[in-house]
Structures are given as C-alpha cells and as structure tokens.
Design an enzyme around this catalytic site. Structure first.
Site, PDB file in Angstrom:
ATOM      1  N   ASN A  58       0.897  -1.103  -0.013  1.00 56.88           N
ATOM      2  CA  ASN A  58       0.035   0.087  -0.053  1.00 56.88           C
ATOM      3  C   ASN A  58       0.758   1.295   0.116  1.00 56.88           C
ATOM      4  OD1 ASN A  58      -1.096  -2.190   1.393  1.00 56.88           O
ATOM      5  ND2 ASN A  58      -2.851  -0.930   1.733  1.00 56.88           N
ATOM      6  N   ASP A 117       0.014  -9.088   3.479  1.00 55.74           N
ATOM      7  CA  ASP A 117      -1.272  -8.908   4.231  1.00 55.74           C
ATOM      8  C   ASP A 117      -2.356  -9.080   3.244  1.00 55.74           C
ATOM      9  OD1 ASP A 117      -0.070  -8.173   6.738  1.00 55.74           O
ATOM     10  OD2 ASP A 117       0.029  -5.833   6.035  1.00 55.74           O
ATOM     11  N   LEU A 164       9.183 -14.736  11.273  1.00 60.17           N
ATOM     12  CA  LEU A 164       9.349 -16.269  10.532  1.00 60.17           C
ATOM     13  C   LEU A 164       8.122 -16.323   9.383  1.00 60.17           C
ATOM     14  CD1 LEU A 164       9.642 -18.567  13.674  1.00 60.17           C
ATOM     15  CD2 LEU A 164      11.419 -17.602  12.174  1.00 60.17           C
TER      16      LEU A 164
END
Lengths: 404, 404
Positions: free
Chosen positions: B108, B138, B296
């Site tokens: 974004n 995301d 991770l």
C-alpha cells in the site's frame, strides 16, 4: 513368552519424526511371530495407568505410513513422571493385559521413567522387557551421537535464521531470535547453519553452556552492529547468569513449574522482549525486533530432515529387535559410523536416564558467541537433503552522477 | 525513447517471492530492444535519492534465477515515504541518469509512493513511466484478487497451525498463535487451512475486521476448551477494541511508530503473553502457551507456494509489458480467471494507492471467530502444490480389564 502383546507409548515434547519411531515399532513387531498384538497407550504412562490402549495391530500399514510422516505424538503425550505408587499401578495393568514388552519413546525424563519401571518390574518379579527409544529436539541424551527429532528441529531453526538474516539485510536493524533448549545449546547453535556468506547472520549466538552477562551481550551487539550495520542474534531460552539463574525468569512474573520440576521457559515472548528493550534503551538502536520461535520449531508441518525420518524409524525397529533378540532392558542410541552414516547400540538405562548432555567445548568457539567448524561438520549431514539455499545479487555498482 | 535505462526498486516488508517480481522485470526488460540497462536501486526510494544503483544488466540470468527463488528483498528495502522535496530529488537523479521507466515493487505505502512520484513527474514535465508492482503478505491491496507474497505467507501460517494443532492434541491445553496483519485478517484467516479433521484447531480465529472483546474471547475459549478438552486460537496482531484501540497497545510500554504513522505491532510477544495471562488467570487453565509468528511468517526460507512464485514473476513481466506497450502509469493487479487460473490488469494508481482492502464479509463466519467455505475455496488454490497433510491413528480401543 506370554500372550505376545507389546505396548508402545510416547512421552515428553513432540517432534517432527516421533511417529516414525512409533510406526517402526508397530511394523517391525508384527514381523515377529511371537507378537500377537501391538497396543499403543494414549498420553504416555498416564494412559497405561488408565488402561487407555488402542490396538495398533488393527491399523493398516498404509495409514501407519501416513501417520509416520505426520509430526507430533500420534498417541498423545504426557509430562507425568511416575512415582513408586504409579509404577505399581502400571504393573497391575501390564499384568492384567499380559503385556511383557514395553517401548517408551521419549527424552531424558522418559528414559528415567523407563528406568524406574524396569527396576520396579525386576523388584516385583514381573518379566518385563523395557526399552527406551530416544527422542528430543534438545539433543541432550548422553551416549548418542544425536537424538531423533533434533535434526528436523535444527533444520527449522537453520531455515528460520537464513530467512531472518535476509529479512534483516533488507530492512537493517537488530533481530533477536529465541530458540528452545533448557540446558543444551545444540538447537540454538543450529542457527549457524543458516549462514552462507561471511557477513550473514546470525552474527552472535548465545548458548546455555556459557554464562550470560547483559553487559557483554550489549558490547557484542554494539560491535556487530557497528561492523555490519545490522545484527542477527540467536539466543537460547536457557541462558542464565553466573549464579545459574535463567535470564528469562528474572522478568517472569510467575514461574510455572512442570511435574519434573522444570521451570517453564517456552510459550512466552518475554525473554526476546526483555533483550530487545535492553538493546533499544542502552544502545539507542531504533529498529530492534524479537521473535520467539516457540512451538513452531518442534511441530511445524513440512520442514523435516529425511535423515532424521529414516533414523527415527530405525531406532523404533532396532528397539523391537533388541527386545526380542536381546537379553536386557536398555536405551537405543545412535552412533555415527561414517561421513555420513549411522549405526545403533543398546545402552544400559542407567547410562542415559536422568542425565543431560550439553554441547561439547569443541563445538563452541572461544568467543562463546559462535560455533566451530567441528559443529558445522557434525550437524550438516543431519539436516538432510534439499536444504534451501540463499543467493545474492552481485552486480556492479552504477557510478554516481550527481553525488559523484 | 531516451537512453533505454530502466530502474526497479523494492519497498516495504519483504516476502518469500518479492525477488521473483524483481527478476521478472530484469529478464523481461532485456527482451525489449529499447532497453539498454536495467538498474536496481538499493533500499527503495532512499537508494534513488542517494544514487545507490546496481546494474542488473551485468547479472547472469542463472544467478538472477537463483535470487528469484530466495526470499526477502534482494535490493534491500525501506519504510521511507517520500514527501514533495524528496520527490524533487528523485527526479533530479532520474533525469541525471536518463531513466524514464520506474518500477516499484511494494504494498500500500509503496503504491502511494509510485502515485506521488508519477504525479510529481507529470507536474515537472518529466517523461516518466511509473508502474507499481504489487507485493504484500497482508493481501490488503484493493482491486486485486490477491497479492503476491500473501499465498506463501498464508502457506506458512496454515502449516504452522497444522503443526501447532498436532502439538496441542498431544499435550492438551490452550495455544494462542499471533499472526501478522494490521488491518486485514487474511493471513490470520489462513490458519483455517491448517485444519483437516472437524475437531482440529484452530478452534477460534480473531480478525481485525471484527471488534475484539476480552469477555467474549474468554467465553469462546472456555466453550471450546470444554468441548474439545483443548483449544487452538489464531489471533491477528491487529485486533482492537470497540474504540479502535489495538489490544496490543493496551499493554505496550512504548508505542513505536514508523515513518508512515503506523503503530509497531510486530517484533514483540506481548499480545500473545497478555492473552495467555488472561486465560490462565480468568479461566484457571494451567497449560496455556503463546507463540508470536513474527518475522518467520514472511521470510522463512523453504516454505513457498509455487503458484505465488509464478504469479510474482508474472506481475514483474507484465509491468514491463504495460510500461513499453501501454500509454499510462498504473498498478498491476491479479484477476482470478478460473478455478484456478489468473490473469493480469493495469489499474490506475489512484484506484490502489493508500487504500486498504480488508476481508470481505462473505469470508467471515457469522460467529466472527471462523472463516467460511467461500474463504477456503478462495485460498486453497493459492497455497500451491505439495501442501503437507496430517494423518491420525484411527484404530480400535482395547477393552479395559481392571477399570472395565
């Protein structure tokens, strides 16, 4: 020989390959004509006392193979440690079910359980053959070159640090990764196998075999940060100060102890957060991040060493062979017989039970914050085939024009 | 057409496949006869201002392919967001190097950077073609079916929960796994894909799309624990109360903000620890463990979706094609064109920049603590081939004798 029923159970923390050992027992046992039934106890010794048995003989070999490749303890596990009273109950159950062969897959505490059961059986005159099958990601059983479960967890840790190093190189700062290992630093040391290029992290490795001092730690981090412009750090959850007090408990609000009297170190991000706070506050570095690998490192599905899988299967098979062709109780051990090949031996239970191996000095660099080439040579073949590798751009710089 | 030099850079958080897009640009661009040089800027827009360029044209295609398969941003990344002054500096540099094509791989914030640079270039009369190449674990870019990087991170999360569920079944208790995702719950929701059998965890999933109440949470956990004898919980780091206040910041001693004004949520285990403490204290459950997946999940080497790799490569290639064969700046988007196949489109930058997609209502179960089958259908093909699977023993119980 009695009814030909054998019993197998799993104890302690799960690993990625513990079910290989279970299936090794189940399939190998059925090749013995004396064996009529292979029972599995649910949740370790607790399941024996409660007579919670399933009949593995009724499983298909196909499903057993699929379970073998599935991480964590398929029979369920326990942290219970049987006392004399509990052992008496165990004998009652074994006697009632005419079980004369007991295989327990587990680590230090489980080997001690097998020792107690074995001694009590002898004292009670019950003809039990008890074999301990090794398993622990901590790699802390004495008498073995390494323990099944450790190589796969080590592979996870190495891959995790290889990735964390790339992430940290991309967005520079300090990264602290906390790895399991109460007394033995093997798993934390495995982080070094994630390193490829000389300036790759982990730049610092803190093991429970060496005394941890926050002052030295901060000085080390500053030096590495000044040198590399970033710093990746591997820390064992078991690091402790000179008095032996775990660094983790210094800030833990409540110390939780399990049935073996062990302090609970995993399942909290407190140690990583404490160390990050120290670095931020004392060194004034802004971007400081901490991860606690937690349970991911022992049960992640899809990160396994094929060498570990094979050996975990074999210790299960060998346990059955020792039980039926041997004349004593014991603990199965892995011996290194080449570069790389392995063989197996049966150790007396008293040689293994309740003892803890820690990292040999030859594996730890004189600085105390790195491993030696001897350790790299020791661990690399255990990680198995298909280890992912990291590559870099290495192309020429474009001459500056405006800021030349 | 000017000098035929193009520039590519990477911004924001790394992913497992962001280098596929970089290499897609580098290799595809060289197929255009107008392209003489492919420059890479180190550490995003910051590297442009500082003229920190490397010449990717001098790389071998072999090493580029190896770098493509390596996670994290090979050029280095940045969280810097350019203001008008910074954009003016960028133009000066681009002009000096006669660069007229700019490709920025990011999420974004990076798409907004491309929009600003694009607008400033037009205002300054500089003939720049600026293309945003999507990337974010995301999955929160509007206009795309999904974003490169998300499928691989989702695969990590699904595999992690598949393993955590097995671990928790073996040693029952409550397990809380905290997953990245500031505003969008896609990655946390991916935990549901680790579930195979109906009683598998995660039993509860908490997303930032729904208001979090600690009272409801505790009631949910109690109900699940009573039902299953254990409970596995997936929690987004971005969960917030009714006022929008992140649960994580309620206990954070210091709120760290990055250059985009975002609150720092990752890199600390505080949220998991807080929730575990609540469960322990309020519900009286003894064995409660929390993991924070942290870095991770976005940079682990060796856990990647082949579908994600392919698409990340293609968005890079398509970006170059749009730049040379199209007539406008834009952001490359993935469109789902079958079950499963994907196609690409170029969206106006203003449609994407600075906007945040969150999980659609159809993906969230009415309970607010689970996903729908529509979400499973959406995500499953993205996870790629070779997903590891979990199997169980299913054999018959042995009748009790003593406690019958």
């Amino acid at each position: 020989m009695g009814s030909g029923k054998i019993l197998v159970a799993q104890g302690g923390g799960p690993t990625a390959v513990i079910n290989q050992s279970l299936v090794g027992v189940a399939l190998e046992a059925r090749r013995f004509r004396d064996v009529t039934r292979v029972y599995g106890a649910l949740h370790g010794v607790r399941g024996i006392v409660d007579e919670q048995f399933i009949d593995l003989t009724q499983e298909t070999s196909h499903n057993l193979e699929l379970v073998a490749a599935t991480p964590s303890s398929a029979l369920g596990s326990t942290r219970d440690k049987p006392d004399a009273k509990c052992c008496a109950e165990i004998f009652n159950v074994l006697r009632a079910h005419e079980i004369e062969h007991f295989f327990y897959i587990g680590g230090n505490d489980s080997s001690d359980t097998v020792r107690i059961v074995s001694e009590q059986a002898r004292a009670a005159g019950y003809p039990l053959r008890a074999i301990h099958i090794p398993k622990t990601i901590d790699n802390d059983l004495v008498g073995s070159d390494h323990t099944p479960g450790f190589p796969s967890a080590a592979r996870f840790v190495a891959q995790a640090f290889a990735g964390a190093n790339l992430d940290n190189a991309s967005l520079p700062g300090v990264y602290v990764g906390v790895v399991m290992g109460r007394h033995a630093g093997f798993l934390t040391a495995a982080s070094a196998l994630g390193k490829k290029f000389p300036d790759d992290g982990p730049h610092l490795i803190y093991l429970p075999e060496r005394t941890f001092s926050i002052e030295s730690f901060l000085a080390d981090v500053k030096a590495a940060y000044d040198r590399y412009g970033r710093c990746v750090i591997a820390v064992s959850e078991g690091i402790h100060d000179a008095s032996g007090e775990p660094i983790a408990t210094l800030l833990a609000r409540e110390v939780e102890r399990d049935a073996h009297g062990n302090v609970q170190l995993s399942g909290t991000g407190a140690l990583a957060d404490l160390l990050c706070d120290e670095i931020r506050e004392k060194l004034g570095i802004k971007r400081v991040r901490g991860d606690t690998f937690g349970y991911l490192q022992r049960s992640f599905i899809g990160c396994v060493s094929d060498v570990d899988q094979r050996e975990a299967r074999e210790v299960g098979e060998k346990a059955v062979q020792y039980a039926f062709w041997g004349d004593r109780d014991g603990s199965v051990a892995i011996r290194r017989s080449g570069f790389y090949s392995a063989d197996y031996a049966l150790l007396p239970l008293s040689d293994v039970a309740g003892k803890t191996r820690t990292m040999e000095d030859e594996f730890i660099a004189p600085s105390g914050t790195d491993v030696t080439d001897a350790f790299r040579l020791y661990l690399r073949p255990l990680l198995g085939s298909g280890m992912p590798d990291a590559f870099r751009l290495r192309c020429a710089r474009v001459p500056k024009i405006l800021k030349a």
